[in-house]
Design a protein around this motif. Structure first.
Motif, PDB file in Angstrom:
ATOM      1  N   HIS A 228       9.984  -4.181   5.776  1.00 49.80           N
ATOM      2  CA  HIS A 228       8.881  -4.009   4.823  1.00 49.80           C
ATOM      3  C   HIS A 228       7.666  -4.816   5.275  1.00 49.80           C
ATOM      4  CE1 HIS A 228       7.461  -4.090   0.321  1.00 49.80           C
ATOM      5  NE2 HIS A 228       6.686  -3.347   1.102  1.00 49.80           N
ATOM      6  N   VAL A 229       6.852  -4.195   6.099  1.00 49.86           N
ATOM      7  CA  VAL A 229       5.616  -4.804   6.594  1.00 49.86           C
ATOM      8  C   VAL A 229       4.446  -3.907   6.221  1.00 49.86           C
ATOM      9  CG1 VAL A 229       4.303  -5.532   8.634  1.00 49.86           C
ATOM     10  CG2 VAL A 229       6.774  -5.896   8.538  1.00 49.86           C
ATOM     11  N   THR A 230       3.392  -4.528   5.686  1.00 47.69           N
ATOM     12  CA  THR A 230       2.156  -3.805   5.421  1.00 47.69           C
ATOM     13  C   THR A 230       1.052  -4.463   6.231  1.00 47.69           C
ATOM     14  OG1 THR A 230       2.923  -3.473   3.144  1.00 47.69           O
ATOM     15  CG2 THR A 230       0.640  -2.891   3.634  1.00 47.69           C
ATOM     16  N   VAL A 231       0.389  -3.677   7.076  1.00 48.10           N
ATOM     17  CA  VAL A 231      -0.682  -4.170   7.932  1.00 48.10           C
ATOM     18  C   VAL A 231      -2.010  -3.639   7.394  1.00 48.10           C
ATOM     19  CG1 VAL A 231      -1.655  -4.143  10.259  1.00 48.10           C
ATOM     20  CG2 VAL A 231       0.829  -4.255   9.940  1.00 48.10           C
ATOM     21  N   PHE A 232      -2.906  -4.555   7.040  1.00 43.91           N
ATOM     22  CA  PHE A 232      -4.239  -4.194   6.556  1.00 43.91           C
ATOM     23  C   PHE A 232      -5.251  -4.495   7.648  1.00 43.91           C
ATOM     24  CE2 PHE A 232      -1.858  -4.980   2.689  1.00 43.91           C
ATOM     25  CZ  PHE A 232      -2.312  -4.003   1.808  1.00 43.91           C
ATOM     26  N   VAL A 233      -5.984  -3.484   8.093  1.00 45.08           N
ATOM     27  CA  VAL A 233      -6.981  -3.660   9.146  1.00 45.08           C
ATOM     28  C   VAL A 233      -8.254  -2.906   8.779  1.00 45.08           C
ATOM     29  CG1 VAL A 233      -5.379  -4.071  11.050  1.00 45.08           C
ATOM     30  CG2 VAL A 233      -5.946  -1.728  10.429  1.00 45.08           C
ATOM     31  N   ASP A 234      -9.382  -3.407   9.304  1.00 47.56           N
ATOM     32  CA  ASP A 234     -10.622  -2.658   9.147  1.00 47.56           C
ATOM     33  C   ASP A 234     -10.793  -1.723  10.346  1.00 47.56           C
ATOM     34  OD1 ASP A 234     -11.327  -4.390  11.192  1.00 47.56           O
ATOM     35  OD2 ASP A 234     -13.030  -5.287  10.149  1.00 47.56           O
TER      36      ASP A 234
END
Length: 259
Positions: A228-234
């Motif tokens: 369960h990994v969530t990666v937030f990137v612009d």
């Protein structure tokens, strides 16, 4: 691994929503707190929500990821000081409920073992916030770190010290050479990992993190094996992702999927 590509100014609010949902389910949740520039918008958004009464961290606890070795207590660049100023002092999370590895201990190995035991006694970390270095390190797990590593002393690379010199008035010689850091094995035991990366300078690391081979040369790639990994990137940090359009598509339809 879920990849969410969005505007930089939206990331803090999106992660704050994840934390609010966690606290609603588990008021005594255990948070993993990171320092550096990446989490600042998260802390701003959480502080605003706590101030408005949306939720409370009064029954929560937290662990910081790492600490420099050799800085005196209260040093402005010490991570305990930084996390207190950037986050803890702005919310109702009790100061005594926040623990970190003791970089001033005369027994560094013992301090690391005590820290690991404290995490275990707390029941483990429910949500761990991470950034990623330009060389792919997470926490201070530099390239070559063992995927099974636990909290331990580490020697910082020249690149990491150059990157962090901005916090020491640009003086690389003032950046400590050693640190204590959660190991990759420790981080992998968190139930949910939230990683934030923004800016073109992080694009290469993000490419390897999400789409590259799992390799100790890029330590963050171990997260591909986390459930369960969530990666937030612009957009800038996502600029080298080959499947960027697919990630945008899946996020646009996220509400249709039940985890």
């Amino acid at each position: 691994m879920e990849v969410i590509i969005t505007r930089e100014d939206q990331i803090g609010e999106l992660v704050a929503e994840e934390i609010a949902a966690l606290i609603a389910r588990k008021p005594n949740a255990v948070l993993g707190l990171a320092t550096g520039s990446s989490p600042l918008r998260i802390y701003d958004a959480v502080a605003a929500r706590v101030a408005s009464g949306e939720f409370s961290l009064a029954h929560a606890s937290a662990f910081t990821l790492d600490e420099y070795v050799g800085l005196p207590d209260g040093h402005p660049c010490g991570y305990r000081t930084v996390i207190e100023e950037d986050f803890v002092s702005r919310v109702d999370l009790p100061t005594e409920a926040v623990q970190g590895p003791d970089g001033g201990s005369s027994d560094l190995d013992g301090a690391c073992a005590s820290y690991e035991e404290a995490i275990r006694k707390a029941g483990g970390v429910d949500l761990q916030i991470l950034g990623i270095g330009t060389d792919g390190h997470i926490a201070f797990n530099e390239p070559g770190s063992s995927f099974a590593s636990r909290t331990r002393p580490k020697t910082l690379t020249a690149q990491t010290r150059r990157d962090n010199a901005r916090f020491f008035d640009g003086n690389i010689d003032a950046v400590p050479v050693h640190c204590l850091t959660q190991g990759l094995g420790t981080i992998m035991e968190a139930r949910h990992v939230v990683l934030v990366a923004t800016g073109e300078g992080k694009a290469e690391a993000v490419k390897h993190l999400v789409e590259g081979a799992v390799s100790a040369f890029w330590p963050g790639t171990i997260l591909q094996h986390h459930p369960h990994v969530t990666v937030f990137v612009d957009d800038a940090a996502a600029s080298k992702l080959q499947l960027a359009d697919y990630y945008r598509h899946t996020y646009a339809h996220r509400h249709l999927v039940t985890r």
